[in-house]
Design a protein around this motif. Structure first.
Motif, PDB file in Angstrom:
ATOM      1  N   UNK A  19       0.690  -1.527  -0.040  1.00 35.66           N
ATOM      2  CA  UNK A  19       0.035  -0.337  -0.373  1.00 35.66           C
ATOM      3  C   UNK A  19       1.123   1.175   0.280  1.00 35.66           C
ATOM      4  N   UNK A  20       0.907   1.919  -1.114  1.00 37.03           N
ATOM      5  CA  UNK A  20       1.821   3.069  -1.429  1.00 37.03           C
ATOM      6  C   UNK A  20       1.187   4.420  -1.035  1.00 37.03           C
ATOM      7  N   UNK A  21       1.796   5.160  -0.345  1.00 37.91           N
ATOM      8  CA  UNK A  21       2.012   6.637   0.222  1.00 37.91           C
ATOM      9  C   UNK A  21       0.386   6.397   1.234  1.00 37.91           C
ATOM     10  N   UNK A  22       0.958   5.577   2.232  1.00 37.37           N
ATOM     11  CA  UNK A  22       0.207   4.851   2.950  1.00 37.37           C
ATOM     12  C   UNK A  22      -0.801   6.160   4.258  1.00 37.37           C
ATOM     13  N   UNK A  23      -1.426   5.884   4.140  1.00 38.23           N
ATOM     14  CA  UNK A  23      -2.124   7.414   5.726  1.00 38.23           C
ATOM     15  C   UNK A  23      -2.492   6.298   6.942  1.00 38.23           C
ATOM     16  N   UNK A  46      -6.292 -10.470   2.810  1.00 35.10           N
ATOM     17  CA  UNK A  46      -4.916 -10.752   2.720  1.00 35.10           C
ATOM     18  C   UNK A  46      -4.599 -11.445   4.369  1.00 35.10           C
ATOM     19  N   UNK A  47      -3.163 -12.509   4.384  1.00 35.68           N
ATOM     20  CA  UNK A  47      -2.764 -12.664   5.363  1.00 35.68           C
ATOM     21  C   UNK A  47      -1.530 -11.432   5.482  1.00 35.68           C
ATOM     22  N   UNK A  48      -1.558 -11.547   6.704  1.00 37.29           N
ATOM     23  CA  UNK A  48       0.216 -10.571   7.328  1.00 37.29           C
ATOM     24  C   UNK A  48       1.602 -10.490   6.617  1.00 37.29           C
ATOM     25  N   UNK A  49       1.614 -11.793   5.962  1.00 40.74           N
ATOM     26  CA  UNK A  49       3.075 -12.163   5.451  1.00 40.74           C
ATOM     27  C   UNK A  49       2.452 -11.494   4.221  1.00 40.74           C
ATOM     28  N   UNK A  50       1.718 -11.816   3.746  1.00 41.08           N
ATOM     29  CA  UNK A  50       1.870 -10.633   2.140  1.00 41.08           C
ATOM     30  C   UNK A  50       1.248  -9.541   1.461  1.00 41.08           C
ATOM     31  N   UNK A  51       1.654  -8.709   2.619  1.00 38.56           N
ATOM     32  CA  UNK A  51       0.908  -7.417   2.357  1.00 38.56           C
ATOM     33  C   UNK A  51       1.342  -6.184   3.425  1.00 38.56           C
ATOM     34  N   UNK A  52       2.429  -4.904   3.071  1.00 36.50           N
ATOM     35  CA  UNK A  52       2.877  -4.303   3.875  1.00 36.50           C
ATOM     36  C   UNK A  52       2.232  -2.925   3.394  1.00 36.50           C
ATOM     37  N   UNK A  55       9.313   0.887   5.670  1.00 35.76           N
ATOM     38  CA  UNK A  55      10.189   0.777   4.694  1.00 35.76           C
ATOM     39  C   UNK A  55      10.731  -1.361   5.102  1.00 35.76           C
ATOM     40  N   UNK A  56      11.789  -0.925   5.681  1.00 33.31           N
ATOM     41  CA  UNK A  56      12.547  -1.756   6.058  1.00 33.31           C
ATOM     42  C   UNK A  56      11.225  -3.427   6.571  1.00 33.31           C
ATOM     43  N   UNK A  57      10.129  -3.152   7.090  1.00 33.85           N
ATOM     44  CA  UNK A  57       9.286  -4.026   7.159  1.00 33.85           C
ATOM     45  C   UNK A  57       8.974  -4.623   5.461  1.00 33.85           C
ATOM     46  N   UNK A  58       8.612  -3.620   4.935  1.00 36.39           N
ATOM     47  CA  UNK A  58       8.034  -3.892   3.025  1.00 36.39           C
ATOM     48  C   UNK A  58       9.370  -5.072   3.174  1.00 36.39           C
ATOM     49  N   UNK A  59      10.026  -4.894   3.267  1.00 37.22           N
ATOM     50  CA  UNK A  59      11.973  -4.736   2.573  1.00 37.22           C
ATOM     51  C   UNK A  59      11.411  -6.818   3.275  1.00 37.22           C
ATOM     52  N   UNK A  60      11.837  -7.122   4.148  1.00 35.11           N
ATOM     53  CA  UNK A  60      11.969  -8.682   4.648  1.00 35.11           C
ATOM     54  C   UNK A  60      10.793  -9.227   4.581  1.00 35.11           C
ATOM     55  N   UNK A  61       9.358  -8.633   4.254  1.00 40.26           N
ATOM     56  CA  UNK A  61       8.314  -9.355   3.236  1.00 40.26           C
ATOM     57  C   UNK A  61       9.124 -10.053   1.913  1.00 40.26           C
ATOM     58  N   UNK A  62       9.431  -9.255   1.203  1.00 45.54           N
ATOM     59  CA  UNK A  62       9.213  -9.460  -0.039  1.00 45.54           C
ATOM     60  C   UNK A  62      10.513 -10.514   0.067  1.00 45.54           C
ATOM     61  N   UNK A  63      12.029 -10.435   1.045  1.00 47.35           N
ATOM     62  CA  UNK A  63      13.298 -10.941   0.972  1.00 47.35           C
ATOM     63  C   UNK A  63      12.493 -12.482   1.421  1.00 47.35           C
ATOM     64  N   UNK A  64      11.640 -12.712   1.992  1.00 44.90           N
ATOM     65  CA  UNK A  64      11.355 -14.286   3.162  1.00 44.90           C
ATOM     66  C   UNK A  64      10.655 -14.744   1.850  1.00 44.90           C
ATOM     67  N   UNK A  65       9.796 -13.725   1.261  1.00 43.75           N
ATOM     68  CA  UNK A  65       8.669 -14.695   0.665  1.00 43.75           C
ATOM     69  C   UNK A  65       9.970 -15.352  -0.611  1.00 43.75           C
ATOM     70  N   UNK A  66      10.736 -14.278  -1.520  1.00 39.41           N
ATOM     71  CA  UNK A  66      11.975 -15.221  -2.609  1.00 39.41           C
ATOM     72  C   UNK A  66      12.442 -16.306  -1.835  1.00 39.41           C
ATOM     73  N   UNK A  67      13.760 -16.394  -0.482  1.00 40.62           N
ATOM     74  CA  UNK A  67      13.468 -17.260   0.447  1.00 40.62           C
ATOM     75  C   UNK A  67      12.805 -18.720   0.531  1.00 40.62           C
TER      76      UNK A  67
END
Length: 279
Positions: free
Chosen positions: A188-192, A208-214, A254-266
């Motif tokens: 969710x970009x430009x999030x408020x 949507x599970x919490x592991x799939x969205x940031x 932003x770190x949470x979002x990056x970590x979500x993608x990192x974990x999914x790729x792994x």
């Protein structure tokens, strides 16, 4: 591995800025190298976000030489003539963060429609070649009308779907692009967080599970850095900011979002090269 940053609605959901922030943060936090490119031409591109604009007219001749002999134009020409290699890709790229990020700049000389047509002709060998440079290729992917987008979305290991807090946009995605959900995560970009359409409510409504969205919160300092080409400097300076800092919330999310993608790729079919993602 190919990671497509994409949105069902163009120009509203921060696809390019989210890709810039996530790729830089992954390099800083996880030492996760990547290659970046766009499959379309637009003004607010990755290059503008990564490189501070030089004075108008400065080194114009050298710039023209670069985009004619390097960049994505050069690679397309070399692939057409079967003269490309890992070395030519590296020489055609801009290097950031000690080879943590290779960015292949988009065309400044080629007509938009011609560029999209030419890239589409070589998109398969182009993506294969990038796999030799880095374990991850991040693609700023245009809307579905772009010629190569269909190929990229089909081939991508992960699709980062960039949405907003507009329920019509989210409804439109799930109604028209359900085929992507099996390999999608959501930003969710430009999030408020003060909106009634906050992360928790959107998760509940769309299951949507919490592991799939940031989220990537709106942050004026980050926005200014994108416009001025100081994005890397901004994130380097604020990477370890403390809770009292005005940018802390943005950096944390932003770190949470990056970590979500990192974990999914792994988790996605790791090859020997990709096992490093789990380290």
């Amino acid at each position: 591995m190919e990671v497509a940053f994409w949105s069902n609605i163009g120009g509203k959901n921060g696809v390019t800025s989210n890709l810039a922030g996530i790729s830089i943060m992954l390099t800083l936090e996880k030492r996760c190298p990547s290659v970046l490119f766009e499959n379309h031409c637009h003004m607010m591109n990755l290059e503008r976000m990564l490189i501070r604009k030089r004075p108008s007219g400065l080194l114009k001749e050298e710039e023209n030489y670069f985009y004619d002999h390097m960049g994505i134009d050069s690679l397309i020409k070399r692939i057409h003539s079967n003269q490309y290699s890992k070395e030519t890709v590296l020489k055609s790229s801009l290097n950031f963060l000690n080879s943590g990020i290779y960015y292949i700049p988009q065309s400044k000389l080629m007509n938009k429609e011609l560029f999209e047509y030419e890239l589409n002709q070589v998109i398969h060998p182009f993506l294969e070649q990038l796999n030799d440079i880095s374990p991850i290729t991040f693609i700023d992917t245009a809307g579905s009308s772009n010629l190569s987008t269909k190929v990229i979305l089909s081939k991508a290991d992960l699709v980062v779907v960039n949405l907003s807090q507009d329920l019509q946009i989210i409804d439109h995605f799930f109604e028209n692009y359900s085929s992507l959900t099996s390999k999608a995560v959501y930003l969710l970009g430009n999030y408020n967080h003060n909106s009634k359409f906050n992360l928790l409510n959107i998760r509940r409504k769309y299951h949507i599970s919490k592991e799939q969205i940031a989220v990537v919160p709106y942050n004026i300092a980050f926005r200014d850095s994108l416009i001025s080409g100081d994005t890397i400097s901004f994130l380097l300076h604020n990477q370890k900011c403390e809770r009292k800092d005005e940018n802390y919330y943005f950096i944390r999310e932003l770190k949470k979002a990056a970590n979500m993608i990192y974990k999914r790729l792994g988790e996605l079919n790791p090859s020997p090269d990709q096992k490093a993602l789990r380290a």
